[in-house]
Write a protein that holds these residues in place. Structure first.
Motif, PDB file in Angstrom:
ATOM      1  N   GLU A 182      61.394 -80.722  87.698  1.00 17.65           N
ATOM      2  CA  GLU A 182      62.207 -80.760  88.910  1.00 17.65           C
ATOM      3  C   GLU A 182      63.011 -79.476  89.092  1.00 17.65           C
ATOM      4  OE1 GLU A 182      60.816 -84.562  87.765  1.00 17.65           O
ATOM      5  OE2 GLU A 182      62.084 -83.172  86.600  1.00 17.65           O
ATOM      6  N   ILE A 183      63.573 -78.974  88.009  1.00 21.85           N
ATOM      7  CA  ILE A 183      64.341 -77.716  88.093  1.00 21.85           C
ATOM      8  C   ILE A 183      63.413 -76.556  88.416  1.00 21.85           C
ATOM      9  CG2 ILE A 183      65.734 -76.085  86.772  1.00 21.85           C
ATOM     10  CD1 ILE A 183      66.849 -78.459  85.202  1.00 21.85           C
ATOM     11  N   TYR A 184      62.251 -76.529  87.786  1.00 21.74           N
ATOM     12  CA  TYR A 184      61.286 -75.457  88.026  1.00 21.74           C
ATOM     13  C   TYR A 184      60.856 -75.437  89.490  1.00 21.74           C
ATOM     14  CZ  TYR A 184      57.337 -72.335  86.976  1.00 21.74           C
ATOM     15  OH  TYR A 184      56.470 -71.277  86.930  1.00 21.74           O
ATOM     16  N   GLU A 185      60.715 -76.608  90.066  1.00 24.41           N
ATOM     17  CA  GLU A 185      60.232 -76.720  91.443  1.00 24.41           C
ATOM     18  C   GLU A 185      61.253 -76.253  92.468  1.00 24.41           C
ATOM     19  OE1 GLU A 185      57.452 -79.926  93.837  1.00 24.41           O
ATOM     20  OE2 GLU A 185      58.879 -80.660  92.334  1.00 24.41           O
ATOM     21  N   GLN A 186      62.521 -76.226  92.094  1.00 24.18           N
ATOM     22  CA  GLN A 186      63.558 -75.786  93.025  1.00 24.18           C
ATOM     23  C   GLN A 186      63.382 -74.335  93.449  1.00 24.18           C
ATOM     24  OE1 GLN A 186      67.322 -76.633  91.138  1.00 24.18           O
ATOM     25  NE2 GLN A 186      66.997 -78.857  91.164  1.00 24.18           N
ATOM     26  N   ASN A 187      62.785 -73.519  92.588  1.00 27.57           N
ATOM     27  CA  ASN A 187      62.508 -72.120  92.920  1.00 27.57           C
ATOM     28  C   ASN A 187      61.029 -71.837  92.658  1.00 27.57           C
ATOM     29  OD1 ASN A 187      63.131 -69.522  93.782  1.00 27.57           O
ATOM     30  ND2 ASN A 187      63.726 -68.830  91.737  1.00 27.57           N
ATOM     31  N   LEU A 188      60.182 -72.738  93.152  1.00 29.51           N
ATOM     32  CA  LEU A 188      58.767 -72.749  92.789  1.00 29.51           C
ATOM     33  C   LEU A 188      58.049 -71.464  93.171  1.00 29.51           C
ATOM     34  CD1 LEU A 188      56.388 -74.347  91.635  1.00 29.51           C
ATOM     35  CD2 LEU A 188      56.027 -75.318  93.912  1.00 29.51           C
ATOM     36  N   ARG A 189      58.227 -71.006  94.379  1.00 26.57           N
ATOM     37  CA  ARG A 189      57.494 -69.821  94.860  1.00 26.57           C
ATOM     38  C   ARG A 189      57.752 -68.610  93.970  1.00 26.57           C
ATOM     39  NH1 ARG A 189      55.274 -68.342  99.851  1.00 26.57           N
ATOM     40  NH2 ARG A 189      55.198 -66.092 100.223  1.00 26.57           N
ATOM     41  N   ASP A 190      59.032 -68.349  93.683  1.00 25.92           N
ATOM     42  CA  ASP A 190      59.377 -67.189  92.853  1.00 25.92           C
ATOM     43  C   ASP A 190      58.901 -67.379  91.413  1.00 25.92           C
ATOM     44  OD1 ASP A 190      60.525 -65.890  94.963  1.00 25.92           O
ATOM     45  OD2 ASP A 190      62.594 -66.396  94.430  1.00 25.92           O
ATOM     46  N   ASN A 191      59.051 -68.603  90.885  1.00 26.80           N
ATOM     47  CA  ASN A 191      58.632 -68.861  89.502  1.00 26.80           C
ATOM     48  C   ASN A 191      57.133 -68.644  89.315  1.00 26.80           C
ATOM     49  OD1 ASN A 191      61.178 -69.493  88.491  1.00 26.80           O
ATOM     50  ND2 ASN A 191      60.999 -71.670  89.023  1.00 26.80           N
ATOM     51  N   LEU A 192      56.339 -69.157  90.248  1.00 24.83           N
ATOM     52  CA  LEU A 192      54.890 -69.006  90.130  1.00 24.83           C
ATOM     53  C   LEU A 192      54.467 -67.552  90.334  1.00 24.83           C
ATOM     54  CD1 LEU A 192      53.477 -72.188  91.923  1.00 24.83           C
ATOM     55  CD2 LEU A 192      53.767 -71.778  89.475  1.00 24.83           C
ATOM     56  N   TYR A 193      55.136 -66.855  91.253  1.00 27.75           N
ATOM     57  CA  TYR A 193      54.779 -65.447  91.478  1.00 27.75           C
ATOM     58  C   TYR A 193      55.085 -64.614  90.233  1.00 27.75           C
ATOM     59  CZ  TYR A 193      54.594 -60.712  93.214  1.00 27.75           C
ATOM     60  OH  TYR A 193      54.278 -59.378  93.360  1.00 27.75           O
ATOM     61  N   LYS A 194      56.254 -64.852  89.632  1.00 25.27           N
ATOM     62  CA  LYS A 194      56.621 -64.098  88.430  1.00 25.27           C
ATOM     63  C   LYS A 194      55.627 -64.368  87.297  1.00 25.27           C
ATOM     64  CE  LYS A 194      61.602 -63.935  89.366  1.00 25.27           C
ATOM     65  NZ  LYS A 194      62.934 -64.480  88.972  1.00 25.27           N
ATOM     66  N   LEU A 195      55.211 -65.634  87.161  1.00 27.70           N
ATOM     67  CA  LEU A 195      54.249 -65.979  86.110  1.00 27.70           C
ATOM     68  C   LEU A 195      52.919 -65.273  86.370  1.00 27.70           C
ATOM     69  CD1 LEU A 195      53.395 -67.606  83.630  1.00 27.70           C
ATOM     70  CD2 LEU A 195      52.819 -69.501  85.171  1.00 27.70           C
ATOM     71  N   TRP A 196      52.433 -65.352  87.615  1.00 27.27           N
ATOM     72  CA  TRP A 196      51.167 -64.677  87.948  1.00 27.27           C
ATOM     73  C   TRP A 196      51.272 -63.175  87.705  1.00 27.27           C
ATOM     74  CZ3 TRP A 196      50.643 -60.911  91.785  1.00 27.27           C
ATOM     75  CH2 TRP A 196      49.330 -60.449  91.976  1.00 27.27           C
ATOM     76  N   ASN A 197      52.395 -62.587  88.094  1.00 29.76           N
ATOM     77  CA  ASN A 197      52.593 -61.144  87.957  1.00 29.76           C
ATOM     78  C   ASN A 197      52.552 -60.728  86.487  1.00 29.76           C
ATOM     79  OD1 ASN A 197      53.200 -58.528  89.046  1.00 29.76           O
ATOM     80  ND2 ASN A 197      55.316 -58.791  88.350  1.00 29.76           N
ATOM     81  N   ARG A 198      53.234 -61.494  85.642  1.00 36.03           N
ATOM     82  CA  ARG A 198      53.282 -61.149  84.214  1.00 36.03           C
ATOM     83  C   ARG A 198      51.933 -61.362  83.541  1.00 36.03           C
ATOM     84  NH1 ARG A 198      59.098 -64.124  83.148  1.00 36.03           N
ATOM     85  NH2 ARG A 198      60.403 -62.524  84.128  1.00 36.03           N
TER      86      ARG A 198
END
Length: 415
Positions: A36-52
């Motif tokens: 639930e916490i991760y989903e609050q900033n989902l777009r940025d979290n997934l982009y950062k993961l993909w980028n890394r």
């Protein structure tokens, strides 16, 4: 592909990985970040993961471990990666699993798509009719003891993407928090609880056992579900020789057979009359195989070697039923109890009634007994009147026989 990126990782696969991790829920890792916490900033979290991951700069954080009680006693450590790391592992799994799945042995059933424990039980039942002896074995701490160098050799052989090998190596070397707050370096094994761990353990066992058996003992059919395995033999001597060879083989692969869970069993039935000194039962995937009374198509009874729900599984179910404390839920309606517990009962039925369903009827009667106690405590007119309570529930069951799924097989009886 973005020229600045070292690896071509699809953003769509990252999104698909997120959806699967979200569907599986799961506890928070060492960072305390829930789904639930991760989903609050989902777009940025997934982009950062993909980028890394795409740049090769992703490094997994330590894995939180929690002790989980074993049914047979003691504890095993369950690894809980962070939400972000579970998504990263799922990305690698979505790329890697389709590359190794086609090469896996047809008699390997654990953690594989479109294969189930029931499939493993069905083929085992048939083979117990054709082969007199079974060698049952269990690998002691498989997930904790897989040698990383041998596993990486297999990963390198099959992985088509360089980044998959890179990140699997990092996951194998990721630190572990031991539950007391201490960070420990791991030098072997895959974390039990990791998303990609089942695929990796299956790959290792494919070469350590499945392929080796196919090559060395082609006349002895096998069935393996993760670290639990069976090999069928025609004679006891054949089983004993295979046992010695397997101990040596697993030792070469850095593994050890569990001494208390490795046995030779005689599949006794009406046509097999060996001495009474032989072991004649074993438990596999929650089912106990042993001589049981059966009926042929002509109505004649005979003894066959068959699976049915194990005593340990029955004990665990009864323990869970007691935890429901139905007799204390006098504030609930019967419909409320159905909504709360019918899905659990249905889950047990779906799994344990596949073979020799009648062995499960004792559990169904136990649930009915608890429902009768609930009725006696809830309604004043039924207190100290067990028969009345049984009649009350029996009338409800006649009008609504699907309220509890087990009523179809074991209805409320009036004594």
């Amino acid at each position: 592909m973005d020229k600045a990126k070292s690896f071509d990782i699809s953003k769509q696969v990252v999104w698909d990985a997120w959806l699967r991790v979200k569907a599986n829920h799961g506890a928070a890792g060492i960072d305390g970040q829930t789904i639930e916490i991760y989903e609050q900033n989902l777009r940025d979290n997934l982009y950062k993961l993909w980028n890394r991951m795409s740049s090769g700069s992703y490094f997994p954080p330590p894995v939180r471990t929690v002790p989980i009680p074993k049914k047979a006693g003691g504890f095993r450590n369950l690894g809980i990666p962070t939400t972000n790391d579970r998504i990263a592992q799922m990305v690698a799994k979505l790329y890697f699993e389709p590359q190794v799945e086609p090469i896996f042995h047809e008699n390997s059933y654990g953690y594989r798509p479109n294969r189930s424990a029931h499939d493993a039980l069905a083929i085992t039942r048939k083979r117990c009719w054709r082969y007199d002896w079974v060698l049952e074995f269990d690998i002691r701490g498989l997930f904790d003891n897989i040698p990383g160098d041998l596993l990486l050799k297999a990963v390198n052989h099959h992985a088509k993407e360089r980044w998959v090998v890179l990140y699997i190596e990092r996951w194998l070397n990721a630190e572990v928090e031991d539950g007391n707050g201490n960070i420990v370096q791991r030098n072997k094994g895959v974390p039990q609880g990791g998303v990609i761990s089942p695929v990796l353990s299956n790959l290792f066992m494919h070469y350590a056992f499945d392929k080796w058996m196919e090559r060395t003992y082609p006349e002895n059919p096998i069935c393996r579900y993760a670290d639990d395995g069976l090999a069928h033999c025609k004679t006891r001597r054949e089983a004993e020789e295979l046992l010695c060879a397997l101990r040596k083989r697993f030792a070469e692969c850095g593994l050890e057979m569990h001494p208390e869970k490795t046995r030779i069993i005689y599949c006794k039935d009406d046509d097999r009359l060996k001495g009474d000194k032989e072991e004649i039962q074993f438990t596999f995937l929650g089912y106990t195989f042993r001589p049981r009374l059966s009926k042929n198509k002509y109505g004649k009874f005979f003894v066959s070697f068959l699976p049915a729900v194990s005593r340990n599984a029955m004990t665990c179910m009864k323990k869970n039923i007691r935890k429901w404390k139905l007799h204390c839920r006098v504030d609930k309606r019967l419909l409320d109890l159905s909504k709360m517990f019918a899905p659990i009962i249905m889950g047990w039925m779906n799994y344990y009634s596949k073979f020799y369903k009648s062995e499960l009827y004792g559990i169904f009667r136990y649930i009915n007994q608890k429902l009768v106690f609930w009725a006696m405590r809830k309604y004043k007119g039924l207190r100290r009147h067990r028969r009345r309570a049984q009649e009350f529930l029996a009338n409800i069951a006649k009008k609504n026989p699907t309220l509890f799924p087990h009523w179809k097989f074991v209805p409320i009886t009036i004594e």
